[in-house]
Design a protein around this motif. Structure first.
Motif, short mmCIF file in Angstrom:
data_model
loop_
_atom_site.label_atom_id
_atom_site.label_comp_id
_atom_site.label_asym_id
_atom_site.label_seq_id
_atom_site.Cartn_x
_atom_site.Cartn_y
_atom_site.Cartn_z
N ALA B 22 1.03 -1.37 0.00
CA ALA B 22 -0.28 0.13 -0.07
C ALA B 22 0.88 1.15 -0.02
O ALA B 22 0.59 2.26 -0.92
CB ALA B 22 -0.91 0.16 1.30
N ARG B 23 1.82 1.08 0.90
CA ARG B 23 2.71 2.56 0.81
C ARG B 23 3.48 2.79 -0.44
O ARG B 23 3.69 3.75 -0.92
CB ARG B 23 3.90 2.46 2.05
CG ARG B 23 4.60 1.41 1.78
CD ARG B 23 5.91 1.41 3.20
NE ARG B 23 6.80 0.75 3.00
CZ ARG B 23 7.54 0.08 4.01
NH1 ARG B 23 7.43 0.29 5.18
NH2 ARG B 23 8.68 -0.38 3.68
N ARG B 24 3.95 1.50 -1.00
CA ARG B 24 4.51 1.81 -2.36
C ARG B 24 3.50 2.21 -3.44
O ARG B 24 4.07 3.34 -4.07
CB ARG B 24 5.39 0.67 -2.75
CG ARG B 24 6.06 0.47 -4.04
CD ARG B 24 7.60 0.10 -4.00
NE ARG B 24 8.13 0.15 -2.95
CZ ARG B 24 8.93 1.35 -2.84
NH1 ARG B 24 9.26 2.04 -3.87
NH2 ARG B 24 9.83 1.44 -1.86
N GLN B 25 2.68 1.82 -3.35
CA GLN B 25 1.63 2.30 -4.65
C GLN B 25 0.98 3.75 -4.18
O GLN B 25 1.04 4.51 -5.18
CB GLN B 25 0.30 1.44 -4.43
CG GLN B 25 -0.10 1.28 -5.91
CD GLN B 25 -1.06 0.10 -5.91
OE1 GLN B 25 -0.99 -1.09 -5.31
NE2 GLN B 25 -2.21 0.36 -6.85
N GLY B 26 0.81 3.91 -2.85
CA GLY B 26 0.70 5.44 -2.44
C GLY B 26 1.95 6.27 -2.97
O GLY B 26 1.56 7.41 -3.63
N LEU B 27 3.14 6.01 -2.91
CA LEU B 27 4.13 6.77 -3.28
C LEU B 27 4.08 7.11 -4.76
O LEU B 27 4.29 8.08 -5.16
CB LEU B 27 5.53 6.07 -2.90
CG LEU B 27 6.71 6.85 -3.11
CD1 LEU B 27 7.11 7.93 -2.49
CD2 LEU B 27 7.98 5.88 -3.17
N GLU B 28 3.94 6.09 -5.61
CA GLU B 28 3.70 5.98 -6.99
C GLU B 28 2.67 6.87 -7.49
O GLU B 28 2.64 7.68 -8.33
CB GLU B 28 3.74 4.48 -7.65
CG GLU B 28 5.07 3.93 -7.39
CD GLU B 28 4.98 2.40 -8.05
OE1 GLU B 28 3.91 2.03 -8.10
OE2 GLU B 28 6.13 1.68 -7.69
N ILE B 29 1.63 6.54 -6.71
CA ILE B 29 0.14 7.52 -7.17
C ILE B 29 0.56 9.15 -6.80
O ILE B 29 0.25 9.80 -7.71
CB ILE B 29 -1.00 6.95 -6.37
CG1 ILE B 29 -1.45 5.33 -6.86
CG2 ILE B 29 -2.13 8.20 -6.39
CD1 ILE B 29 -2.37 4.81 -5.80
N ALA B 30 1.05 9.36 -5.74
CA ALA B 30 1.45 10.66 -5.26
C ALA B 30 2.57 11.27 -6.19
O ALA B 30 2.34 12.52 -6.68
CB ALA B 30 2.01 10.73 -3.72
N ILE B 31 3.43 10.75 -6.71
CA ILE B 31 4.31 11.34 -7.57
C ILE B 31 3.90 11.29 -8.87
O ILE B 31 3.85 12.36 -9.64
CB ILE B 31 5.55 10.35 -7.74
CG1 ILE B 31 6.45 10.32 -6.44
CG2 ILE B 31 6.51 10.47 -8.94
CD1 ILE B 31 7.44 9.35 -6.49
N ALA B 32 2.78 10.47 -9.32
CA ALA B 32 2.19 10.36 -10.90
C ALA B 32 1.23 11.63 -10.92
O ALA B 32 0.92 12.32 -11.65
CB ALA B 32 1.34 9.39 -11.05
N MET B 33 0.65 12.03 -9.44
CA MET B 33 -0.09 13.08 -9.44
C MET B 33 0.57 14.54 -9.56
O MET B 33 -0.01 15.46 -9.80
CB MET B 33 -0.99 13.12 -8.03
CG MET B 33 -2.01 11.99 -7.82
SD MET B 33 -2.47 12.04 -6.22
CE MET B 33 -3.61 13.76 -6.23
N GLY B 34 1.83 14.44 -9.35
CA GLY B 34 2.48 15.74 -9.58
C GLY B 34 3.12 16.16 -8.02
O GLY B 34 3.60 17.31 -8.02
N PHE B 35 2.73 15.59 -6.90
CA PHE B 35 3.54 15.93 -5.64
C PHE B 35 5.00 15.69 -5.89
O PHE B 35 5.46 14.93 -6.51
CB PHE B 35 3.27 14.99 -4.47
CG PHE B 35 1.75 15.25 -4.01
CD1 PHE B 35 1.52 16.03 -3.03
CD2 PHE B 35 0.70 14.46 -4.44
CE1 PHE B 35 0.44 16.42 -2.64
CE2 PHE B 35 -0.74 14.69 -3.79
CZ PHE B 35 -0.77 15.54 -3.04
N PRO B 36 5.71 16.72 -5.23
CA PRO B 36 7.14 16.79 -5.04
C PRO B 36 7.56 15.24 -4.35
O PRO B 36 6.80 15.01 -3.63
CB PRO B 36 7.80 17.93 -4.48
CG PRO B 36 6.17 19.04 -4.32
CD PRO B 36 5.29 18.08 -4.38
#
Lengths: 161, 136
Positions: B22-36
Motif C-alpha cells: 500500500a505504501r509503495r503504491q501510495g508513493l507512486e500515485i502521489a508522484i504521478a499526481m505531481g507531488f514533489p
C-alpha cells in the motif's frame, strides 16, 4: 516482492575496517531482524570497527526503520563498533525530520567516500587506541556527534511545509 | 465536460506485506499526481505508520486512498479498523507514548506530515484516521 532483495544480493561486504551494509528497500520486520543478526555476526567475523548502513536504495523510511537503525547501533556498540549512516535521500531526510526522528549516537555522512574518510581518520567512539575498552574516550572529532541528539517526542505541532 | 478526476483505491490490510504494498503504491500515485518527491514520500510514510498500527493493534483493517486531481487536488488516506481503539487520544497525539516497542511517533509524527489529520476512535469498537495532503 522487493523484500526478496535481501536474499538475492549480498547486502553485506567488508571494506577495510568497515562493514558495508547496503540496506534493501521494503524490508519486512522479519527481514530487518535477520539483517540485524547478520550484521552482528559479520561484525564479529571481520572484527569491524565501523558498521556502515548505506541507505541509497531506501526511499521510504518510517519510524520502524528508525528504530532498526537505533537498535543496530546500540548492539554494534556493545561489540566495539560504531554505526555510520550514509546515502539518505533528500526526500527521506525531510520526512524523517518532520516525523520527529533523529539518530542519536550515529554518524551520518553523504556517501561512501565520506564514510571511508571518517573511518580512516577516527577511532570508533567507544574504543581507546589500544583495544576495545570504553574507558578512554577518543578525542576525535567524531565524538562530538555523540551526545546531544535524542528522539523528539514532545513537540507536536504543524510542521511548516 | 471533464472526466471524473477522483479515484479511490482500497487496500485490505492483513499483514505487513499488505502495508508495504500500500505504501509503495501510495508513493507512486502521489508522484504521478505531481507531488514533489518529498511530499509523496511523506504520504507513503503516513500510509506505513497507519498501516503498521492496524496490523499491530487490530490485526486487520483497511487503507483507502482517494485522489482528486482537479483544482485543489489532494490525496487522502483513510485507515480503518475494528480493533481495540485508542484509550487516550491526547497521549498518543502528544507523541512518545506507545504500548508496543515502537517509537511512539506513528500518529503524532503522521499528523505533522500531513495538511489535515482527524482521528475517530472508540474503545472496543475501532479506529478511523483520515489524513490529507494537498497539491499546491
Amino acid at each position: 516482492m522487493e523484500a526478496m532483495e535481501l536474499s538475492e544480493i549480498p547486502a553485506i561486504q567488508k571494506l577495510e575496517n568497515l562493514l558495508l551494509v547496503a540496506v534493501p528497500r521494503d524490508l519486512t520486520d522479519d527481514d530487518v531482524l535477520r539483517l540485524r543478526r547478520q550484521i552482528l555476526q559479520e561484525t564479529r567475523r571481520y572484527r569491524s570497527h565501523w558498521v556502515l548502513l548505506d541507505f541509497s536504495r531506501v526511499d521510504i523510511c518510517d519510524s520502524f526503520f528508525g528504530r532498526f537503525i537505533q537498535s543496530t547501533a546500540r548492539m554494534a556498540r556493545l561489540m566495539g563498533a560504531d554505526v555510520i549512516v550514509s546515502g539518505l535521500q533528500d526526500a527521506v531526510v525531510e520526512t524523517m525530520v518532520d516525523l520527529g526522528m533523529t539518530l542519536p549516537h550515529i554518524h551520518a555522512v553523504l556517501d561512501l567516500d565520506d564514510a571511508l574518510a571518517l573511518s580512516r581518520e577516527n577511532q570508533p567512539l567507544n574504543q581507546s587506541m589500544d583495544g576495545r575498552d570504553a574507558d578512554e574516550p577518543s578525542a576525535s572529532s567524531a565524538s562530538s556527534a555523540n551526545e546531544s541528539m535524542g528522539w523528539e517526542t514532545s513537540d507536536v505541532g504543524w510542521a511548516e511545509v | 465536460m471533464a472526466e471524473e478526476a477522483s479515484k479511490r483505491i482500497h487496500f485490505p490490510i492483513h499483514s505487513l506485506i499488505d502495508v508495504i504494498k500500500a505504501r509503495r503504491q501510495g508513493l507512486e500515485i502521489a508522484i504521478a499526481m505531481g507531488f514533489p518527491q518529498a511530499e509523496a514520500n511523506k504520504v507513503a510514510v503516513v500510509i506505513s505508520e497507519l498501516g503498521r498500527n492496524i496490523e499491530l493493534y487490530a490485526g486487520e483493517g483497511s487503507i483507502t486512498l482517494t485522489t482528486y486531481t482537479g483544482r485543489g487536488g489532494y490525496i487522502e488516506v483513510v485507515a480503518e479498523d475494528r480493533g481495540p481503539g485508542i484509550p487516550d487520544l491526547d497521549l498518543v497525539l502528544d507523541g512518545g507514548y506507545t504500548t508496543s516497542n515502537g517509537l511512539g511517533l506513528g500518529i503524532s509524527g503522521s499528523r505533522r506530515l500531513m495538511d489535515e489529520f482527524e482521528i475517530q476512535s472508540t474503545v472496543g469498537q475501532g479506529t478511523k484516521i483520515r489524513a490529507l495532503k494537498r497539491l499546491r
